[in-house]
Structure formats: structure tokens, C-alpha cells
Design a protein around this motif. Structure first.
Motif, PDB file in Angstrom:
ATOM      1  N   ILE A   1     -82.926 -25.009  18.387  1.00  0.00           N
ATOM      2  CA  ILE A   1     -82.660 -26.320  18.984  1.00  0.00           C
ATOM      3  C   ILE A   1     -83.885 -27.205  18.789  1.00  0.00           C
ATOM      4  O   ILE A   1     -85.007 -26.809  19.124  1.00  0.00           O
ATOM      5  CB  ILE A   1     -82.352 -26.182  20.490  1.00  0.00           C
ATOM      6  N   PHE A   2     -83.658 -28.409  18.259  1.00  0.00           N
ATOM      7  CA  PHE A   2     -84.771 -29.334  18.049  1.00  0.00           C
ATOM      8  C   PHE A   2     -84.471 -30.628  18.796  1.00  0.00           C
ATOM      9  O   PHE A   2     -83.431 -31.255  18.594  1.00  0.00           O
ATOM     10  CB  PHE A   2     -84.960 -29.636  16.562  1.00  0.00           C
ATOM     11  N   PHE A   3     -85.406 -31.029  19.682  1.00  0.00           N
ATOM     12  CA  PHE A   3     -85.270 -32.263  20.451  1.00  0.00           C
ATOM     13  C   PHE A   3     -85.974 -33.408  19.722  1.00  0.00           C
ATOM     14  O   PHE A   3     -87.122 -33.267  19.272  1.00  0.00           O
ATOM     15  CB  PHE A   3     -85.878 -32.102  21.847  1.00  0.00           C
ATOM     16  N   ILE A   4     -85.286 -34.548  19.622  1.00  0.00           N
ATOM     17  CA  ILE A   4     -85.852 -35.772  19.058  1.00  0.00           C
ATOM     18  C   ILE A   4     -85.912 -36.793  20.188  1.00  0.00           C
ATOM     19  O   ILE A   4     -84.880 -37.260  20.678  1.00  0.00           O
ATOM     20  CB  ILE A   4     -84.994 -36.294  17.897  1.00  0.00           C
ATOM     21  N   LEU A   5     -87.123 -37.150  20.626  1.00  0.00           N
ATOM     22  CA  LEU A   5     -87.310 -37.984  21.809  1.00  0.00           C
ATOM     23  C   LEU A   5     -87.791 -39.377  21.424  1.00  0.00           C
ATOM     24  O   LEU A   5     -88.831 -39.537  20.772  1.00  0.00           O
ATOM     25  CB  LEU A   5     -88.326 -37.326  22.756  1.00  0.00           C
ATOM     26  N   ASP A   6     -87.032 -40.375  21.836  1.00  0.00           N
ATOM     27  CA  ASP A   6     -87.369 -41.776  21.562  1.00  0.00           C
ATOM     28  C   ASP A   6     -88.592 -42.184  22.396  1.00  0.00           C
ATOM     29  O   ASP A   6     -88.594 -42.061  23.619  1.00  0.00           O
ATOM     30  CB  ASP A   6     -86.150 -42.646  21.914  1.00  0.00           C
TER      31      ASP A   6
ATOM     32  N   ALA B   1     -89.635 -29.700  19.019  1.00  0.00           N
ATOM     33  CA  ALA B   1     -89.522 -31.071  19.527  1.00  0.00           C
ATOM     34  C   ALA B   1     -90.425 -32.003  18.733  1.00  0.00           C
ATOM     35  O   ALA B   1     -91.448 -31.593  18.184  1.00  0.00           O
ATOM     36  CB  ALA B   1     -89.885 -31.129  21.011  1.00  0.00           C
ATOM     37  N   LEU B   2     -89.996 -33.260  18.664  1.00  0.00           N
ATOM     38  CA  LEU B   2     -90.853 -34.323  18.148  1.00  0.00           C
ATOM     39  C   LEU B   2     -90.595 -35.582  18.954  1.00  0.00           C
ATOM     40  O   LEU B   2     -89.570 -35.726  19.613  1.00  0.00           O
ATOM     41  CB  LEU B   2     -90.641 -34.558  16.650  1.00  0.00           C
ATOM     42  N   THR B   3     -91.530 -36.500  18.881  1.00  0.00           N
ATOM     43  CA  THR B   3     -91.371 -37.816  19.480  1.00  0.00           C
ATOM     44  C   THR B   3     -91.488 -38.844  18.365  1.00  0.00           C
ATOM     45  O   THR B   3     -92.183 -38.621  17.373  1.00  0.00           O
ATOM     46  CB  THR B   3     -92.428 -38.049  20.577  1.00  0.00           C
TER      47      THR B   3
ATOM     48  N   VAL C   1     -94.636 -34.560  15.291  1.00  0.00           N
ATOM     49  CA  VAL C   1     -94.093 -33.249  15.665  1.00  0.00           C
ATOM     50  C   VAL C   1     -94.882 -32.705  16.854  1.00  0.00           C
ATOM     51  O   VAL C   1     -96.114 -32.599  16.808  1.00  0.00           O
ATOM     52  CB  VAL C   1     -94.163 -32.274  14.478  1.00  0.00           C
ATOM     53  N   SER C   2     -94.179 -32.374  17.913  1.00  0.00           N
ATOM     54  CA  SER C   2     -94.818 -31.847  19.127  1.00  0.00           C
ATOM     55  C   SER C   2     -95.061 -30.355  18.999  1.00  0.00           C
ATOM     56  O   SER C   2     -96.162 -29.868  19.251  1.00  0.00           O
ATOM     57  CB  SER C   2     -93.934 -32.149  20.334  1.00  0.00           C
TER      58      SER C   2
ATOM     59  N   ARG D   1     -77.350 -24.041  14.979  1.00  0.00           N
ATOM     60  CA  ARG D   1     -78.439 -24.997  14.707  1.00  0.00           C
ATOM     61  C   ARG D   1     -78.084 -26.338  15.343  1.00  0.00           C
ATOM     62  O   ARG D   1     -77.037 -26.906  15.049  1.00  0.00           O
ATOM     63  CB  ARG D   1     -78.669 -25.129  13.210  1.00  0.00           C
ATOM     64  N   VAL D   2     -78.980 -26.838  16.194  1.00  0.00           N
ATOM     65  CA  VAL D   2     -78.671 -28.001  17.035  1.00  0.00           C
ATOM     66  C   VAL D   2     -79.812 -29.012  16.982  1.00  0.00           C
ATOM     67  O   VAL D   2     -80.985 -28.640  17.036  1.00  0.00           O
ATOM     68  CB  VAL D   2     -78.431 -27.562  18.498  1.00  0.00           C
ATOM     69  N   ILE D   3     -79.444 -30.293  16.889  1.00  0.00           N
ATOM     70  CA  ILE D   3     -80.394 -31.398  17.016  1.00  0.00           C
ATOM     71  C   ILE D   3     -79.948 -32.250  18.194  1.00  0.00           C
ATOM     72  O   ILE D   3     -78.785 -32.676  18.244  1.00  0.00           O
ATOM     73  CB  ILE D   3     -80.462 -32.248  15.732  1.00  0.00           C
ATOM     74  N   VAL D   4     -80.847 -32.493  19.147  1.00  0.00           N
ATOM     75  CA  VAL D   4     -80.546 -33.309  20.331  1.00  0.00           C
ATOM     76  C   VAL D   4     -81.380 -34.579  20.260  1.00  0.00           C
ATOM     77  O   VAL D   4     -82.611 -34.524  20.298  1.00  0.00           O
ATOM     78  CB  VAL D   4     -80.844 -32.546  21.636  1.00  0.00           C
ATOM     79  N   VAL D   5     -80.713 -35.733  20.144  1.00  0.00           N
ATOM     80  CA  VAL D   5     -81.393 -37.026  20.073  1.00  0.00           C
ATOM     81  C   VAL D   5     -81.275 -37.717  21.427  1.00  0.00           C
ATOM     82  O   VAL D   5     -80.172 -37.903  21.941  1.00  0.00           O
ATOM     83  CB  VAL D   5     -80.774 -37.925  18.982  1.00  0.00           C
TER      84      VAL D   5
END
Length: 415
Positions: free
Chosen positions: A40-45, A80-82, A89-90, A139-143
Motif C-alpha cells: 500500500i502506497f499513500f500519496i498525500l497532498d 508514502a510520499l508527499t 518520498v517519505s 497492490r494499492v495506491i491511496v491518494v
């Protein structure tokens, strides 16, 4: 009095003992998530429209979701990344392999507040191409975002590509945002399961369990379950203009990986942006096309590619007149706006030359009615936004054409 003093001393002693002990840790792992194999990869605005207090609520949301997952190197891994103008990349998938380390990593230093514009497309592109995801797990991407991206078309194309490559796309849209089209374009279908619109960041607490429960119930998407064995002499040419080459390349790579040519019957050519490569072996196409040049198309960019395609096919017919010739053309909105009439003329000449032409629609909005004439038939037009797995459908159709029993072409006059 002595008894009272004794009881008081005993009470103080007991309080001291318990105060020195760590509070018992409460395991919040959801039953559905135990032993779940997922990446799971988080994409944080982190753009300027988000207050720093609300950004901290995003970080807390990621911590709470992690609390409910079964985190380990063998089960669920989290990255995770911001992002704003650029992404940072965090932490990568597998960098932290237990909940305590992951939660501690979500801090100001690793997940900073950036400010700037909303470049969602580049963030999604990094995540889907970073090579960290395991192939046979969910495989998951969370925006998580609060607004429209800087390049909506590029964002949609990146999300389309991610889904084709086997990623589930979740979107959490925050705020009174009336136009949800981009969020819907990013999220998997159905929207009710993959897109969540909340009024403000305080509403993230309602998703602490909803998001992990949804993720843990998803099966892995296994790609390239079918391969195509080439049994007849055939020429296969991939064509993409400067503005399409980057988005087309993942489809090209996956198709090439699914081809089998044990008898050396297939000749493969790549005409992708500024990259020209012919008689390419069935290996990694990036070894032959890694730079597509300036992505800005000129009016004659695609027309010149089609002329090169026809010349190459004509030369190939000189040595193998019975070979089946197939071209796959990737077309996007910019190219169609610039030169649809010239493309149509060249495509019809290619069909007259005996080249079976397929068209992959990479987001043509206006003038889409031209596509069925550019392709050899209406059935040869496929869209990245269409139903089903585009790559499997395209592979099945092209494989049948490559393996048709051919007759020699008549001698054709030069055009």
C-alpha cells in the motif's frame, strides 16, 4: 493511625510499580487484515491550499490505518510520499517492517509540509514505476487530496495506466468540491467503493477502519495470464507520437513481455516519439527506447511517424512478402487536434499497403469519430477508459492477426 499509614505506603508503592510499567499495547489489527499480503502506497497532498493543521490530520490518518493493518515483510508493507509541485518520498515499501517503526516514521522530517501547486500526475507516475511492489500481492495506491490537479489530463492517464498495470486506486477527496470528475477518473470502479468525499480533514477519522477493511478484502490482480505464441511470419510495429509515447510505453512493454517467438518468426519495431528501433528482440523495450524526446508534438510529428512506418513495412515485404503486418497506433487528444486529417490519410494508405491497423485511444475527447476510420475496422479501436483489461483484449486481437495464414500481396504501385 499506624494502619492508615501502612495502607498509604502500600498504595504509593503500588502506584509507583504500575507507573514504571509500559501501558499495555492494544492490537487494533482488523480481522480481515490478518496475514493479508498487500503493498500500500499513500500519496498525500501537501499543496498550499491545505492548512498545516489539516496536513497533520492526514499524517494521523495514515498512522491510524497502519494501526489496523498486519504489518510485516511477509504480509502488508506500507510506503508514502508527499507532493505539491514535486513529490518527496517519505519511506519506501518494506523500509519499515513493523507498526511501531512505521508510526514513528510519520513525522515532520519524513512527511514534511511542502506547499506549492498540485502535481498529482508525477506522484502517481513515481509510485507505479518505482519497482518496489511485489508482483503477486494486492497492490494499492491511496491518494488524499483537496483539489483539482495542475494537469488533469496527465493525472487521468497516469491513473488509467496504474489500473491497467494491476493497481487498485483509492481517492479521498476533501472539501466542498463540486466537480468530482477528476477524482472519479483516478479511482477504480465502482466509485462507491474506491472514492470517498469528506467535507473537511476532520472527517478522516470516519475512514480509519473503512479504508483498511476495503483494501484487505481485495484480491491481487495478476497480469499477463495469457501469452501469445507467434507461429507465422509477422511484422509488428508500435507507433506513438511525442505526447503519447510515455503513456503508451507501459502497454508496449507488457505486450512485448507476453509475446513468444520460438521460431524467430516475428520482427518487432518501435516508433515512439523520437525513438526509432527496428528488428527489436523480445526483451526489455527500455533497452532500445528509453528517451522519447520533447513531448510537445508538432503538426507533422505523427504524420512523419506513419510515413516511416509505411516505408519500413514496405522494405520488410521485399524480403518476406507473406508476412502478416500489424501496426498499433497510440493516439491522444493533442495529436488529434493537430493533425487528424493527415493521420487519417496516412492510415488509409497503410491499410491499402496491407497493414492491419489497431488504434489505442489514450484519452481522445473531441474528434474521436475519426478513430474508427484510422483503424482497419471499428473493432480495432480500444480505449484506456473502456471496459475490461485493455492489454489482454489487445493482445488477444493482435495475436490472432499475427497468426493468420497469409497470401502473398500483389505488387502495389508506389504512393
Amino acid at each position: 493511625m499506624a494502619v492508615f499509614r501502612g495502607l498509604l505506603a502500600l498504595t504509593v508503592l503500588m502506584v509507583g510499580v504500575f507507573a514504571q510499567r509500559d501501558p499495555p499495547e492494544f492490537d487494533q489489527t482488523l480481522p480481515s487484515c490478518r496475514e493479508k499480503e498487500a503493498d500500500i502506497f499513500f500519496i498525500l497532498d501537501s499543496s498550499s491550499s491545505i492548512y498545516i493543521e489539516d496536513y497533520e490530520l492526514q499524517r494521523q490518518f495514515v498512522r491510524e490505518v497502519i494501526n489496523r493493518l498486519d504489518v510485516s515483510s511477509r504480509s502488508t508493507r506500507v510506503g508514502a510520499l508527499t507532493f505539491s509541485d514535486n513529490y518527496r518520498v517519505s519511506f519506501t515499501l518494506g523500509e519499515y517492517q513493523n507498526k511501531d517503526d512505521l508510526r514513528s516514521a510519520i513525522n515532520d522530517r519524513n512527511v514534511p509540509y511542502l506547499t506549492g501547486l498540485t502535481n498529482t500526475a508525477d506522484a502517481i507516475r513515481y509510485v507505479r514505476t518505482n519497482g518496489q511492489f511485489r508482483p503477486d500481492v494486492t497492490r494499492v495506491i491511496v491518494v488524499v487530496t483537496d483539489g483539482y490537479s495542475r494537469q488533469p489530463g496527465a493525472t487521468r492517464n497516469e491513473a488509467d495506466t496504474a489500473r491497467r498495470e494491476g493497481y487498485y486506486m483509492f481517492v479521498i477527496g476533501v472539501g466542498q468540491y463540486t466537480d468530482e470528475r477528476e477524482w472519479r477518473a483516478i479511482a477504480n470502479d465502482p466509485d462507491s467503493s474506491f472514492m470517498f468525499n469528506i467535507t473537511n480533514y476532520r472527517g478522516l477519522d470516519r475512514l480509519y477502519s473503512t479504508i483498511p477493511n476495503s483494501i484487505c478484502g481485495l484480491p491481487p490482480i495478476i497480469l499477463n495470464s495469457r501469452v501469445c505464441g507467434v507461429r507465422e511470419d509477422a511484422d509488428l510495429i508500435f507507433v506513438a507520437g511525442p505526447s503519447e509515447a510515455d503513456n503508451a510505453f507501459s502497454i508496449v512493454s507488457n505486450m512485448v513481455n507476453a509475446l513468444r517467438d520460438d521460431r524467430s518468426r516475428l520482427r518487432l519495431s518501435l516508433l515512439l516519439g523520437s525513438c526509432r528501433a527496428n528488428e527489436v528482440p523480445l526483451s526489455d523495450p527500455s533497452l532500445f527506447c528509453s528517451n522519447f524526446g520533447d513531448p510537445t508534438p508538432r503538426q507533422d510529428s505523427y504524420t512523419n511517424l506513419l510515413k516511416d512506418m509505411r516505408n519500413e513495412a514496405r522494405d520488410a515485404r521485399g524480403t518476406r512478402p507473406q508476412a502478416n503486418q500489424v501496426a498499433i497506433l497510440f493516439l491522444g487528444q493533442q495529436t488529434m487536434e493537430l493533425s487528424r486529417f493527415d493521420i487519417l490519410r496516412q492510415a488509409r494508405d497503410a491499410q491499402f499497403d496491407g497493414i492491419e491497423t489497431y488504434v489505442v485511444d489514450l484519452g481522445v475527447v473531441t474528434n474521436a469519430n475519426f478513430l474508427s476510420s484510422i483503424a482497419s475496422s471499428r473493432d480495432n479501436v480500444l480505449s484506456t477508459s473502456g471496459p475490461g483489461n485493455l492489454e489482454n483484449i489487445l493482445l488477444n486481437k493482435v495475436c490472432d492477426t499475427l497468426n493468420e495464414i497469409s497470401n502473398p500481396l500483389p505488387t502495389l504501385p508506389p504512393s
